[in-house]
Write an enzyme that holds these catalytic residues in place. Structure first.
Site, PDB file in Angstrom:
ATOM      1  N   SER A  72      18.426  -1.880   5.947  1.00 23.87           N
ATOM      2  CA  SER A  72      18.304  -2.814   5.694  1.00 23.87           C
ATOM      3  C   SER A  72      17.971  -4.040   7.016  1.00 23.87           C
ATOM      4  CB  SER A  72      20.072  -3.518   5.446  1.00 23.87           C
ATOM      5  OG  SER A  72      20.527  -2.231   4.325  1.00 23.87           O
ATOM      6  N   ASN A 112       8.574   1.566   3.473  1.00 21.31           N
ATOM      7  CA  ASN A 112       8.534   2.742   2.678  1.00 21.31           C
ATOM      8  C   ASN A 112       8.756   2.016   1.160  1.00 21.31           C
ATOM      9  OD1 ASN A 112       9.103   4.855   1.560  1.00 21.31           O
ATOM     10  ND2 ASN A 112      10.774   5.114   2.713  1.00 21.31           N
ATOM     11  N   HIS A 169      13.373  11.918   6.105  1.00 17.66           N
ATOM     12  CA  HIS A 169      14.018  11.012   5.380  1.00 17.66           C
ATOM     13  C   HIS A 169      15.106  11.118   5.207  1.00 17.66           C
ATOM     14  CE1 HIS A 169      15.583   6.931   3.302  1.00 17.66           C
ATOM     15  NE2 HIS A 169      13.990   6.404   3.924  1.00 17.66           N
ATOM     16  N   GLY A 215      19.814   0.394   2.459  1.00 17.23           N
ATOM     17  CA  GLY A 215      19.549   0.116   0.989  1.00 17.23           C
ATOM     18  C   GLY A 215      21.377  -0.191   1.232  1.00 17.23           C
TER      19      GLY A 215
HETATM   20  C1  PEP Z   1      14.840   3.462   4.066  1.00 18.65           C
HETATM   21  O1  PEP Z   1      14.723   3.827   3.091  1.00 18.65           O
HETATM   22  O2  PEP Z   1      14.129   3.706   4.962  1.00 18.65           O
HETATM   23  C2  PEP Z   1      15.020   1.917   4.558  1.00 18.65           C
HETATM   24  C3  PEP Z   1      15.260   1.509   5.876  1.00 18.65           C
HETATM   25  O3  PEP Z   1      15.412   1.007   3.279  1.00 18.65           O
HETATM   26  P1  PEP Z   1      15.868  -0.219   3.160  1.00 18.65           P
HETATM   27  O4  PEP Z   1      15.186  -0.609   4.665  1.00 18.65           O
HETATM   28  O5  PEP Z   1      16.403  -0.698   1.831  1.00 18.65           O
HETATM   29  O6  PEP Z   1      17.823  -0.503   3.870  1.00 18.65           O
END
Ligand code: PEP
Length: 250
Positions: free
Chosen positions: A212, A9, A95, A173
């Site tokens: 993450s 994403n 999301h 994030g």
């Molecule tokens: C996301 O926004 O779908 C996500 C999983 O972000 P991150 O991997 O940066 O935590």
């Protein structure tokens, strides 16, 4: 046998140049394997060009959102038919950033899910609790509410052509990944909810973990029996990191 899916994403990042560089690096570095499918979800404005660059590769294309309406006077929106026309196969719906920042409600997410499917796209339905929900012991309550809103509206049969992503909001994030055991526990619960509606479909639905995910933790997450891949945000913007995550699937 469920096929792994690793989805990047890209969120609202990049330029035409950097998107082209990223997808070229991914295509060049990817070793296609039958047990894992790889997907990228660039911003809307980069879909057509990324699609052109993806031609002949095994990487699938998806979008990050879709309008709940089919067409007409909805300024700024993008329809499922438009995404299909750009040769998208998947679309993310619900999301947590859209739920939290743009007020998307469970019924709205259910409508997006159904509109996307009607257009011929495979929705990736995101569900997940906030830290406060988890600390109150309400993870299952929240995930049930988010999933049931779609199950009740679309029916269990709709999940034969859908993916669910468990994305705990506190892990997105933040660098705080759910432990493999925490992810497995909620994934098993989500699968049990779908199985209650339809055993066969529940067993076949792919459940992705998001929050993450990085090269360093992907393999241990993907080893869990109900984790069928990942929805990857930040780490999907670095070809080397994303490729290592893809290699960990399967
Ligand atoms: C996301 O926004 O779908 C996500 C999983 O972000 P991150 O991997 O940066 O935590």
């Amino acid at each position: 046998m469920r096929k792994y899916l690793v989805a990047g994403n890209w969120k609202m990042n990049g330029s035409r140049d950097s998107a082209a560089r990223l997808i070229n690096d991914i295509i060049q570095g990817l070793e296609p394997r039958p047990e894992a499918e790889v997907l990228v979800c660039p911003p809307f404005v980069h879909l057509a060009e990324v699609n052109r660059l993806l031609k002949g590769s095994s990487v699938a294309l998806g979008a990050q959102d879709v309008c709940a309406e089919n067409n007409g006077a909805y300024t700024g929106e993008v329809s499922g038919a438009m995404l299909l026309d750009c040769e998208c196969r998947y679309v993310i719906v619900g999301h947590s950033e859209r739920r939290a920042l743009y007020g998307e409600t469970d019924p709205m997410v259910a409508r997006k899910f159904m509109t996307a499917q009607k257009a011929g796209l495979i929705p990736i339905l995101c569900v997940g609790e906030t830290l406060a929900d988890r600390e109150r012991g309400e993870t299952h309550v929240v995930v049930t509410r988010q999933l049931k809103a779609v199950l009740d509206a679309a029916g269990a049969g709709a999940f034969a052509q859908a993916v669910v992503a468990y994305e705990p909001v506190w892990a997105i994030g933040t660098g705080h990944t759910a432990t493999p055991e925490q992810a497995q526990e909620v994934h098993a619960f989500i699968r049990s909810l779908i199985r209650t509606a339809d055993v066969k479909i529940g067993d076949a639905t792919r459940l992705l973990y998001g929050g993450s995910v990085k090269a360093a933790n992907a393999a241990e997450l993907f080893r869990m029996p109900d984790v069928d891949g990942g929805l990857v945000g930040g780490a999907s913007l670095e070809a080397r990191e994303f490729l290592a995550i893809c290699a960990a699937a399967g």
